[in-house]
Design a protein around this motif. Structure first.
Motif, PDB file in Angstrom:
ATOM      1  N   PHE A 304       8.805  19.168  -3.403  1.00 16.25           N
ATOM      2  CA  PHE A 304       9.736  18.206  -2.820  1.00 16.25           C
ATOM      3  C   PHE A 304       9.449  17.935  -1.344  1.00 16.25           C
ATOM      4  CE2 PHE A 304      14.445  17.408  -1.652  1.00 16.25           C
ATOM      5  CZ  PHE A 304      14.268  16.035  -1.772  1.00 16.25           C
ATOM      6  N   LYS A 305       9.080  18.972  -0.595  1.00 21.00           N
ATOM      7  CA  LYS A 305       8.852  18.825   0.842  1.00 21.00           C
ATOM      8  C   LYS A 305       7.424  19.225   1.190  1.00 21.00           C
ATOM      9  CE  LYS A 305      10.713  20.509   5.278  1.00 21.00           C
ATOM     10  NZ  LYS A 305      11.606  21.507   5.897  1.00 21.00           N
ATOM     11  N   VAL A 306       6.697  18.347   1.866  1.00 17.43           N
ATOM     12  CA  VAL A 306       5.328  18.618   2.292  1.00 17.43           C
ATOM     13  C   VAL A 306       5.164  18.145   3.726  1.00 17.43           C
ATOM     14  CG1 VAL A 306       2.888  18.055   1.962  1.00 17.43           C
ATOM     15  CG2 VAL A 306       4.341  18.457  -0.026  1.00 17.43           C
ATOM     16  N   ALA A 307       4.695  19.047   4.593  1.00 19.38           N
ATOM     17  CA  ALA A 307       4.446  18.730   6.002  1.00 19.38           C
ATOM     18  C   ALA A 307       5.675  18.128   6.679  1.00 19.38           C
ATOM     19  CB  ALA A 307       3.245  17.800   6.136  1.00 19.38           C
ATOM     20  N   GLY A 308       6.855  18.658   6.354  1.00 24.55           N
ATOM     21  CA  GLY A 308       8.079  18.223   7.010  1.00 24.55           C
ATOM     22  C   GLY A 308       8.686  16.952   6.464  1.00 24.55           C
ATOM     23  N   LYS A 309       8.127  16.402   5.388  1.00 24.40           N
ATOM     24  CA  LYS A 309       8.648  15.161   4.811  1.00 24.40           C
ATOM     25  C   LYS A 309       9.028  15.378   3.349  1.00 24.40           C
ATOM     26  CE  LYS A 309       6.218  12.064   7.956  1.00 24.40           C
ATOM     27  NZ  LYS A 309       5.305  10.909   8.082  1.00 24.40           N
ATOM     28  N   TYR A 310      10.146  14.751   2.961  1.00 25.66           N
ATOM     29  CA  TYR A 310      10.652  14.879   1.599  1.00 25.66           C
ATOM     30  C   TYR A 310      10.080  13.764   0.728  1.00 25.66           C
ATOM     31  CZ  TYR A 310      13.879  18.120   3.757  1.00 25.66           C
ATOM     32  OH  TYR A 310      14.399  19.182   4.441  1.00 25.66           O
ATOM     33  N   ARG A 311       9.907  14.093  -0.561  1.00 25.72           N
ATOM     34  CA  ARG A 311       9.243  13.150  -1.459  1.00 25.72           C
ATOM     35  C   ARG A 311      10.006  13.014  -2.776  1.00 25.72           C
ATOM     36  NH1 ARG A 311       3.263  14.878  -2.288  1.00 25.72           N
ATOM     37  NH2 ARG A 311       4.303  16.509  -3.471  1.00 25.72           N
ATOM     38  N   CYS A 312      10.200  11.790  -3.208  1.00 23.37           N
ATOM     39  CA  CYS A 312      10.758  11.490  -4.530  1.00 23.37           C
ATOM     40  C   CYS A 312       9.783  10.579  -5.271  1.00 23.37           C
ATOM     41  CB  CYS A 312      12.116  10.806  -4.420  1.00 23.37           C
ATOM     42  SG  CYS A 312      13.453  11.883  -3.857  1.00 23.37           S
ATOM     43  N   ARG A 313       9.943  10.495  -6.567  1.00 26.61           N
ATOM     44  CA  ARG A 313       9.045   9.646  -7.357  1.00 26.61           C
ATOM     45  C   ARG A 313       9.835   8.943  -8.457  1.00 26.61           C
ATOM     46  NH1 ARG A 313       5.902  14.681 -10.277  1.00 26.61           N
ATOM     47  NH2 ARG A 313       7.632  15.356 -11.597  1.00 26.61           N
ATOM     48  N   TYR A 314       9.334   7.782  -8.834  1.00 24.33           N
ATOM     49  CA  TYR A 314       9.918   6.962  -9.896  1.00 24.33           C
ATOM     50  C   TYR A 314       8.777   6.599 -10.833  1.00 24.33           C
ATOM     51  CZ  TYR A 314      12.809   3.188 -11.907  1.00 24.33           C
ATOM     52  OH  TYR A 314      13.536   2.383 -12.738  1.00 24.33           O
ATOM     53  N   LEU A 315       8.761   7.191 -12.027  1.00 30.45           N
ATOM     54  CA  LEU A 315       7.663   6.981 -12.967  1.00 30.45           C
ATOM     55  C   LEU A 315       7.928   5.744 -13.822  1.00 30.45           C
ATOM     56  CD1 LEU A 315       6.938  10.622 -14.216  1.00 30.45           C
ATOM     57  CD2 LEU A 315       5.940   9.391 -12.286  1.00 30.45           C
ATOM     58  N   ILE A 316       6.872   4.975 -14.069  1.00 29.92           N
ATOM     59  CA  ILE A 316       6.999   3.735 -14.837  1.00 29.92           C
ATOM     60  C   ILE A 316       5.878   3.678 -15.875  1.00 29.92           C
ATOM     61  CG2 ILE A 316       7.088   1.216 -14.742  1.00 29.92           C
ATOM     62  CD1 ILE A 316       7.790   1.513 -11.740  1.00 29.92           C
ATOM     63  N   LYS A 317       6.271   3.557 -17.148  1.00 24.18           N
ATOM     64  CA  LYS A 317       5.316   3.306 -18.227  1.00 24.18           C
ATOM     65  C   LYS A 317       5.270   1.799 -18.445  1.00 24.18           C
ATOM     66  CE  LYS A 317       6.275   7.710 -20.542  1.00 24.18           C
ATOM     67  NZ  LYS A 317       6.759   8.367 -21.781  1.00 24.18           N
ATOM     68  N   TYR A 318       4.077   1.232 -18.418  1.00 26.95           N
ATOM     69  CA  TYR A 318       3.973  -0.230 -18.439  1.00 26.95           C
ATOM     70  C   TYR A 318       2.665  -0.661 -19.091  1.00 26.95           C
ATOM     71  CZ  TYR A 318       0.652   0.267 -14.582  1.00 26.95           C
ATOM     72  OH  TYR A 318      -0.441   0.600 -13.827  1.00 26.95           O
ATOM     73  N   ARG A 319       2.538  -1.963 -19.280  1.00 25.59           N
ATOM     74  CA  ARG A 319       1.285  -2.560 -19.735  1.00 25.59           C
ATOM     75  C   ARG A 319       0.777  -3.446 -18.603  1.00 25.59           C
ATOM     76  NH1 ARG A 319       2.195  -5.311 -25.078  1.00 25.59           N
ATOM     77  NH2 ARG A 319       2.287  -3.131 -25.751  1.00 25.59           N
ATOM     78  N   SER A 320      -0.428  -3.219 -18.170  1.00 20.46           N
ATOM     79  CA  SER A 320      -0.954  -3.936 -17.009  1.00 20.46           C
ATOM     80  C   SER A 320      -1.065  -5.433 -17.287  1.00 20.46           C
ATOM     81  CB  SER A 320      -2.329  -3.385 -16.634  1.00 20.46           C
ATOM     82  OG  SER A 320      -2.814  -4.019 -15.474  1.00 20.46           O
ATOM     83  N   SER A 321      -0.534  -6.235 -16.360  1.00 19.52           N
ATOM     84  CA  SER A 321      -0.592  -7.697 -16.485  1.00 19.52           C
ATOM     85  C   SER A 321      -0.276  -8.306 -15.132  1.00 19.52           C
ATOM     86  CB  SER A 321       0.425  -8.194 -17.519  1.00 19.52           C
ATOM     87  OG  SER A 321       1.754  -7.965 -17.070  1.00 19.52           O
ATOM     88  N   ALA A 322      -0.568  -9.585 -14.996  1.00 15.67           N
ATOM     89  CA  ALA A 322      -0.259 -10.294 -13.758  1.00 15.67           C
ATOM     90  C   ALA A 322       1.247 -10.317 -13.521  1.00 15.67           C
ATOM     91  CB  ALA A 322      -0.824 -11.709 -13.808  1.00 15.67           C
ATOM     92  N   ARG A 323       2.023 -10.431 -14.593  1.00 13.77           N
ATOM     93  CA  ARG A 323       3.484 -10.455 -14.468  1.00 13.77           C
ATOM     94  C   ARG A 323       4.016  -9.129 -13.931  1.00 13.77           C
ATOM     95  NH1 ARG A 323       7.731 -13.582 -14.846  1.00 13.77           N
ATOM     96  NH2 ARG A 323       8.729 -12.586 -16.622  1.00 13.77           N
ATOM     97  N   PHE A 324       3.473  -8.033 -14.415  1.00 15.34           N
ATOM     98  CA  PHE A 324       3.939  -6.739 -13.925  1.00 15.34           C
ATOM     99  C   PHE A 324       3.573  -6.551 -12.461  1.00 15.34           C
ATOM    100  CE2 PHE A 324       3.460  -2.222 -13.048  1.00 15.34           C
ATOM    101  CZ  PHE A 324       4.710  -1.760 -13.409  1.00 15.34           C
ATOM    102  N   ARG A 325       2.372  -6.950 -12.072  1.00 13.95           N
ATOM    103  CA  ARG A 325       1.963  -6.827 -10.678  1.00 13.95           C
ATOM    104  C   ARG A 325       2.848  -7.693  -9.781  1.00 13.95           C
ATOM    105  NH1 ARG A 325      -2.981  -6.495 -13.376  1.00 13.95           N
ATOM    106  NH2 ARG A 325      -3.412  -8.729 -13.191  1.00 13.95           N
ATOM    107  N   GLU A 326       3.257  -8.844 -10.301  1.00 18.78           N
ATOM    108  CA  GLU A 326       4.179  -9.704  -9.553  1.00 18.78           C
ATOM    109  C   GLU A 326       5.524  -9.004  -9.342  1.00 18.78           C
ATOM    110  OE1 GLU A 326       6.871 -13.283 -11.040  1.00 18.78           O
ATOM    111  OE2 GLU A 326       4.762 -13.897 -10.923  1.00 18.78           O
ATOM    112  N   LEU A 327       6.006  -8.332 -10.401  1.00 22.02           N
ATOM    113  CA  LEU A 327       7.264  -7.589 -10.309  1.00 22.02           C
ATOM    114  C   LEU A 327       7.170  -6.494  -9.247  1.00 22.02           C
ATOM    115  CD1 LEU A 327      10.051  -6.552 -11.197  1.00 22.02           C
ATOM    116  CD2 LEU A 327       8.910  -5.385 -13.113  1.00 22.02           C
ATOM    117  N   MET A 328       6.083  -5.745  -9.247  1.00 24.06           N
ATOM    118  CA  MET A 328       5.936  -4.662  -8.283  1.00 24.06           C
ATOM    119  C   MET A 328       5.826  -5.187  -6.858  1.00 24.06           C
ATOM    120  SD  MET A 328       6.312  -1.897  -9.848  1.00 24.06           S
ATOM    121  CE  MET A 328       5.980  -0.915  -8.405  1.00 24.06           C
ATOM    122  N   ALA A 329       5.114  -6.308  -6.675  1.00 29.20           N
ATOM    123  CA  ALA A 329       4.998  -6.889  -5.335  1.00 29.20           C
ATOM    124  C   ALA A 329       6.369  -7.330  -4.830  1.00 29.20           C
ATOM    125  CB  ALA A 329       4.031  -8.073  -5.366  1.00 29.20           C
ATOM    126  N   ARG A 330       7.153  -7.939  -5.699  1.00 28.44           N
ATOM    127  CA  ARG A 330       8.501  -8.354  -5.307  1.00 28.44           C
ATOM    128  C   ARG A 330       9.367  -7.152  -4.936  1.00 28.44           C
ATOM    129  NH1 ARG A 330      11.429 -12.509  -9.281  1.00 28.44           N
ATOM    130  NH2 ARG A 330      13.076 -12.039  -7.749  1.00 28.44           N
TER     131      ARG A 330
END
Length: 356
Positions: A304-330
């Protein structure tokens, strides 16, 4: 005409029941002695460097932890305790920093402790240790491996760097001192990594005219992965692993990515991750509901903590496509436009490898 080495699996639970507290099982010690008498070479693998990987107090039970990371300090033989994440180190303390007790216990083993015990049990053997601490100098890898190939050493002890791509014809015994270390991580590839590592290590012996023996020490001898790796049965391993991946919907049946969040403040890191997950869920369920997506979390990272900074994660199962990349950019644009996130860094990792 080379054939696979004969593999022997030893249950370390039985060794403990019989009172053997050594890093080496009785059978492995006998085989090492036998190889030394024949002037053949031995390779031993343990994927931890240092002397003891856990320093704790027997009185209060508290472990000695890194002040900057959410991990325990590793004891090194030079008398210092070190964090292998941020590099912080400090001298070994004679008393517990929490309760003042002098009942300090050192648990676990790394390459330094293995080297020390080898020198005690086989004082005439020439031992070479290969880990990050001994190979920091330029060309040190090549020089040490060349010396071992020339027969200047009898036993090589090393971490993962000795597992792959090495060919020493006089190595007739390979010992895996702890086969369980990579089995039970939170990475869905843990079985794959363990199978790959064990098959690579076992393949280091018997590569010349002399027959080889491989020795695997484990607390889980009944584990299917250890059994399949010891026989190098890739086809059967693959059939089982790919069935699990399909059932749980993991690569190669989807892409697995992650969004990481890092902040010097624990509360801001958690809140930002939750806001991101809420907005992502809203967008994915409305404007992008045509996309096949499964999201997990957000959760704390494995460390959770590395070099004084806290870290969280959000895992996403997806199918690679231009639409998904657009969603992530937004989503990333939206995240950085929100002033509540000004002390939080967010980044997208399209191919999650367990490092966040």
């Amino acid at each position: 005409d080379a054939c696979l080495p004969q593999v022997e699996i030893v249950d370390l639970r039985e060794e403990l029941k019989e009172g053997n507290r050594s890093i080496f099982s009785r059978r492995l010690k006998a085989l090492i002695e036998e190889r030394l008498e024949k002037r053949e070479q031995v390779m031993l693998f343990i994927n931890r460097r240092g002397y003891a990987n856990f320093v704790s107090c027997r009185s209060c039970g508290e472990a000695v932890r890194c002040p900057h990371c959410d991990v325990t300090l590793t004891l090194h033989r030079d008398g210092r305790m070190m964090c292998h994440y941020c590099g912080y180190s400090r001298p070994v303390e004679e008393s517990c920093p929490h309760c003042g007790s002098k009942l300090i216990r050192y648990t676990g083993a790394g390459t330094q402790r293995v080297e020390e015990e080898l020198r005690e049990r086989f004082p005439d053997a020439r031992v070479l240790r290969m880990d990050m601490d001994t190979t920091m100098a330029r060309f040190s890898h090549e020089e040490k491996f060349a010396a071992f190939a020339r027969g200047e050493y009898d036993i090589m002890v090393g971490t993962q760097m000795v597992a792959k791509g090495l060919n020493f014809p006089r190595v007739t015994l390979v010992g895996v001192l702890s086969a369980d270390q990579s089995l039970y991580s939170d990475d869905f590839r843990s079985f794959e990594k363990t199978f790959s590592l064990l098959t690579q290590v076992v393949g280091r012996c018997g590569r010349g005219e002399l027959p080889g023996r491989a020795f695997v020490q484990t607390f889980s001898p009944e584990n299917r992965i250890i059994e399949l790796a010891s026989t190098q049965n890739y086809e059967e391993y693959y059939a089982e692993e790919i069935a699990y991946r399909k059932l749980g919907l993991y690569p190669p049946y989807c892409e697995l990515g992650a969004v990481g969040f890092v902040s010097p403040r624990e509360d801001l890191c958690r809140e930002a991750a939750k806001r991101f997950a809420g907005e992502f869920s809203r967008l994915a369920g409305t404007e992008y509901k045509d996309l096949p997506i499964r999201a997990l979390g957000p959760t704390e990272s494995a460390v959770f903590k590395v070099a004084g900074k806290y870290r969280c994660r959000y895992l996403i199962k997806y199918r690679s496509s231009a639409r998904f990349r657009e969603l992530m950019a937004r989503m990333l644009d939206w995240f950085y436009a929100d002033r509540r996130n000004k002390e939080v860094t967010a980044f997208a990792d399209p191919y999650y490898d367990g490092s966040i």
